[in-house]
Scaffold this motif. Structure first.
Motif, PDB file in Angstrom:
ATOM      1  N   VAL A  32       0.840  -1.201   0.000  1.00  0.00           N
ATOM      2  CA  VAL A  32       0.000   0.000   0.000  1.00  0.00           C
ATOM      3  C   VAL A  32       0.875   1.251   0.000  1.00  0.00           C
ATOM      4  CG1 VAL A  32      -1.946  -1.140   1.120  1.00  0.00           C
ATOM      5  CG2 VAL A  32      -0.247  -0.007   2.506  1.00  0.00           C
ATOM      6  N   PRO A  33       0.384   2.330  -0.598  1.00  0.00           N
ATOM      7  CA  PRO A  33       1.190   3.542  -0.670  1.00  0.00           C
ATOM      8  C   PRO A  33       1.344   4.235   0.684  1.00  0.00           C
ATOM      9  CG  PRO A  33      -0.934   3.859  -1.761  1.00  0.00           C
ATOM     10  CD  PRO A  33      -0.872   2.436  -1.327  1.00  0.00           C
ATOM     11  N   ASP A  34       2.518   4.809   0.893  1.00  0.00           N
ATOM     12  CA  ASP A  34       2.768   5.588   2.106  1.00  0.00           C
ATOM     13  C   ASP A  34       1.765   6.727   2.193  1.00  0.00           C
ATOM     14  OD1 ASP A  34       4.948   4.016   2.702  1.00  0.00           O
ATOM     15  OD2 ASP A  34       6.408   5.398   1.847  1.00  0.00           O
ATOM     16  N   GLY A  35       1.338   7.008   3.414  1.00  0.00           N
ATOM     17  CA  GLY A  35       0.430   8.119   3.636  1.00  0.00           C
ATOM     18  C   GLY A  35      -1.037   7.790   3.453  1.00  0.00           C
ATOM     19  N   SER A  36      -1.332   6.629   2.895  1.00  0.00           N
ATOM     20  CA  SER A  36      -2.737   6.267   2.703  1.00  0.00           C
ATOM     21  C   SER A  36      -3.361   5.872   4.039  1.00  0.00           C
ATOM     22  CB  SER A  36      -2.862   5.104   1.709  1.00  0.00           C
ATOM     23  OG  SER A  36      -2.349   3.917   2.286  1.00  0.00           O
ATOM     24  N   ALA A  37      -4.677   5.893   4.084  1.00  0.00           N
ATOM     25  CA  ALA A  37      -5.391   5.518   5.310  1.00  0.00           C
ATOM     26  C   ALA A  37      -5.093   4.066   5.679  1.00  0.00           C
ATOM     27  CB  ALA A  37      -6.887   5.729   5.123  1.00  0.00           C
ATOM     28  N   VAL A  38      -4.995   3.204   4.679  1.00  0.00           N
ATOM     29  CA  VAL A  38      -4.689   1.793   4.944  1.00  0.00           C
ATOM     30  C   VAL A  38      -3.285   1.661   5.517  1.00  0.00           C
ATOM     31  CG1 VAL A  38      -4.381  -0.478   3.885  1.00  0.00           C
ATOM     32  CG2 VAL A  38      -6.309   0.950   3.210  1.00  0.00           C
ATOM     33  N   ALA A  39      -2.335   2.406   4.977  1.00  0.00           N
ATOM     34  CA  ALA A  39      -0.962   2.361   5.490  1.00  0.00           C
ATOM     35  C   ALA A  39      -0.927   2.813   6.946  1.00  0.00           C
ATOM     36  CB  ALA A  39      -0.048   3.234   4.642  1.00  0.00           C
ATOM     37  N   LYS A  40      -1.648   3.860   7.253  1.00  0.00           N
ATOM     38  CA  LYS A  40      -1.685   4.355   8.638  1.00  0.00           C
ATOM     39  C   LYS A  40      -2.299   3.320   9.571  1.00  0.00           C
ATOM     40  CE  LYS A  40      -1.817   9.168   7.304  1.00  0.00           C
ATOM     41  NZ  LYS A  40      -2.622  10.383   7.173  1.00  0.00           N
ATOM     42  N   ALA A  41      -3.346   2.659   9.110  1.00  0.00           N
ATOM     43  CA  ALA A  41      -3.994   1.633   9.927  1.00  0.00           C
ATOM     44  C   ALA A  41      -3.051   0.447  10.158  1.00  0.00           C
ATOM     45  CB  ALA A  41      -5.280   1.173   9.262  1.00  0.00           C
ATOM     46  N   ILE A  42      -2.373   0.020   9.115  1.00  0.00           N
ATOM     47  CA  ILE A  42      -1.436  -1.102   9.252  1.00  0.00           C
ATOM     48  C   ILE A  42      -0.244  -0.709  10.120  1.00  0.00           C
ATOM     49  CG2 ILE A  42       0.171  -2.606   8.021  1.00  0.00           C
ATOM     50  CD1 ILE A  42      -1.825  -2.658   5.704  1.00  0.00           C
ATOM     51  N   ASP A  43       0.241   0.509   9.978  1.00  0.00           N
ATOM     52  CA  ASP A  43       1.403   0.966  10.754  1.00  0.00           C
ATOM     53  C   ASP A  43       1.136   0.999  12.258  1.00  0.00           C
ATOM     54  OD1 ASP A  43       2.929   1.269   8.481  1.00  0.00           O
ATOM     55  OD2 ASP A  43       2.622   3.444   8.351  1.00  0.00           O
ATOM     56  N   TYR A  44      -0.113   1.128  12.651  1.00  0.00           N
ATOM     57  CA  TYR A  44      -0.450   1.225  14.066  1.00  0.00           C
ATOM     58  C   TYR A  44       0.004  -0.016  14.841  1.00  0.00           C
ATOM     59  CZ  TYR A  44      -3.101   1.659  18.360  1.00  0.00           C
ATOM     60  OH  TYR A  44      -3.450   1.740  19.682  1.00  0.00           O
ATOM     61  N   SER A  45      -0.287  -1.186  14.331  1.00  0.00           N
ATOM     62  CA  SER A  45       0.032  -2.423  15.059  1.00  0.00           C
ATOM     63  C   SER A  45       1.524  -2.636  15.278  1.00  0.00           C
ATOM     64  CB  SER A  45      -0.575  -3.635  14.355  1.00  0.00           C
ATOM     65  OG  SER A  45      -1.973  -3.583  14.454  1.00  0.00           O
ATOM     66  N   PRO A  46       2.362  -2.559  14.250  1.00  0.00           N
ATOM     67  CA  PRO A  46       3.798  -2.746  14.506  1.00  0.00           C
ATOM     68  C   PRO A  46       4.387  -1.710  15.471  1.00  0.00           C
ATOM     69  CG  PRO A  46       3.337  -3.056  12.192  1.00  0.00           C
ATOM     70  CD  PRO A  46       2.073  -2.528  12.821  1.00  0.00           C
ATOM     71  N   LYS A  47       3.846  -0.498  15.444  1.00  0.00           N
ATOM     72  CA  LYS A  47       4.347   0.532  16.357  1.00  0.00           C
ATOM     73  C   LYS A  47       4.049   0.169  17.813  1.00  0.00           C
ATOM     74  CE  LYS A  47       4.173   4.447  13.233  1.00  0.00           C
ATOM     75  NZ  LYS A  47       3.482   5.674  12.869  1.00  0.00           N
ATOM     76  N   HIS A  48       2.991  -0.591  18.030  1.00  0.00           N
ATOM     77  CA  HIS A  48       2.579  -0.967  19.383  1.00  0.00           C
ATOM     78  C   HIS A  48       2.786  -2.463  19.642  1.00  0.00           C
ATOM     79  CE1 HIS A  48       0.461   2.796  18.573  1.00  0.00           C
ATOM     80  NE2 HIS A  48       0.647   3.017  19.854  1.00  0.00           N
ATOM     81  N   TRP A  49       3.642  -3.080  18.852  1.00  0.00           N
ATOM     82  CA  TRP A  49       3.814  -4.533  18.914  1.00  0.00           C
ATOM     83  C   TRP A  49       4.305  -5.011  20.277  1.00  0.00           C
ATOM     84  CZ3 TRP A  49       1.523  -7.608  15.762  1.00  0.00           C
ATOM     85  CH2 TRP A  49       1.818  -8.971  15.804  1.00  0.00           C
ATOM     86  N   THR A  50       5.283  -4.341  20.841  1.00  0.00           N
ATOM     87  CA  THR A  50       5.832  -4.765  22.129  1.00  0.00           C
ATOM     88  C   THR A  50       4.750  -4.764  23.202  1.00  0.00           C
ATOM     89  OG1 THR A  50       8.020  -3.954  21.540  1.00  0.00           O
ATOM     90  CG2 THR A  50       7.583  -4.295  23.873  1.00  0.00           C
ATOM     91  N   ALA A  51       3.979  -3.709  23.263  1.00  0.00           N
ATOM     92  CA  ALA A  51       2.904  -3.643  24.258  1.00  0.00           C
ATOM     93  C   ALA A  51       1.807  -4.662  23.955  1.00  0.00           C
ATOM     94  CB  ALA A  51       2.309  -2.239  24.291  1.00  0.00           C
ATOM     95  N   SER A  52       1.512  -4.866  22.691  1.00  0.00           N
ATOM     96  CA  SER A  52       0.443  -5.789  22.310  1.00  0.00           C
ATOM     97  C   SER A  52       0.794  -7.247  22.591  1.00  0.00           C
ATOM     98  CB  SER A  52       0.117  -5.649  20.823  1.00  0.00           C
ATOM     99  OG  SER A  52      -0.351  -4.366  20.540  1.00  0.00           O
ATOM    100  N   THR A  53       2.065  -7.568  22.599  1.00  0.00           N
ATOM    101  CA  THR A  53       2.482  -8.961  22.781  1.00  0.00           C
ATOM    102  C   THR A  53       3.152  -9.210  24.129  1.00  0.00           C
ATOM    103  OG1 THR A  53       4.575  -8.538  21.640  1.00  0.00           O
ATOM    104  CG2 THR A  53       2.732  -9.347  20.304  1.00  0.00           C
ATOM    105  N   HIS A  54       3.136  -8.245  25.002  1.00  0.00           N
ATOM    106  CA  HIS A  54       3.787  -8.386  26.311  1.00  0.00           C
ATOM    107  C   HIS A  54       3.230  -9.580  27.086  1.00  0.00           C
ATOM    108  CE1 HIS A  54       6.079  -7.158  29.779  1.00  0.00           C
ATOM    109  NE2 HIS A  54       4.977  -7.130  30.507  1.00  0.00           N
ATOM    110  N   HIS A  55       1.955  -9.858  26.931  1.00  0.00           N
ATOM    111  CA  HIS A  55       1.322 -10.969  27.647  1.00  0.00           C
ATOM    112  C   HIS A  55       1.904 -12.326  27.265  1.00  0.00           C
ATOM    113  CE1 HIS A  55      -0.835 -11.058  23.840  1.00  0.00           C
ATOM    114  NE2 HIS A  55      -1.204 -12.286  24.150  1.00  0.00           N
ATOM    115  N   LEU A  56       2.553 -12.418  26.098  1.00  0.00           N
ATOM    116  CA  LEU A  56       3.115 -13.695  25.656  1.00  0.00           C
ATOM    117  C   LEU A  56       4.347 -14.097  26.457  1.00  0.00           C
ATOM    118  CD1 LEU A  56       2.806 -13.244  21.803  1.00  0.00           C
ATOM    119  CD2 LEU A  56       1.326 -14.586  23.303  1.00  0.00           C
TER     120      LEU A  56
END
Length: 70
Positions: A32-56
């Motif tokens: 997906v192209p940089d700056g698109s709404a889909v790119a922003k939505a996808i970028d959210y998860s990796p940016k918060h990956w450590t916190a999202s997977t801390h329970h593991l």
């Protein structure tokens, strides 16, 4: 369950699923192209990956923060 038992349950069945999700997100992001709404939505998860997977890595960590929201 004890925190050690929870940890085993979290790691065995779910850790591979989280790894697949991470790989899938990276692959989708490349399409997906940089700056698109889909790119922003996808970028959210990796940016918060450590916190999202801390329970593991810690059986004492709750799966959600509902106890904080109430």
């Amino acid at each position: 369950m004890t925190s050690d038992e929870r940890l085993v349950q979290r790691q065995e069945p779910t850790m591979p699923l989280w790894a697949k999700l991470h790989s899938w997100l990276k692959g989708e992001r490349e399409q997906v192209p940089d700056g698109s709404a889909v790119a922003k939505a996808i970028d959210y998860s990796p940016k918060h990956w450590t916190a999202s997977t801390h329970h593991l890595g810690n059986g004492r960590v709750p799966l959600n923060n509902n106890h904080l929201e109430g």
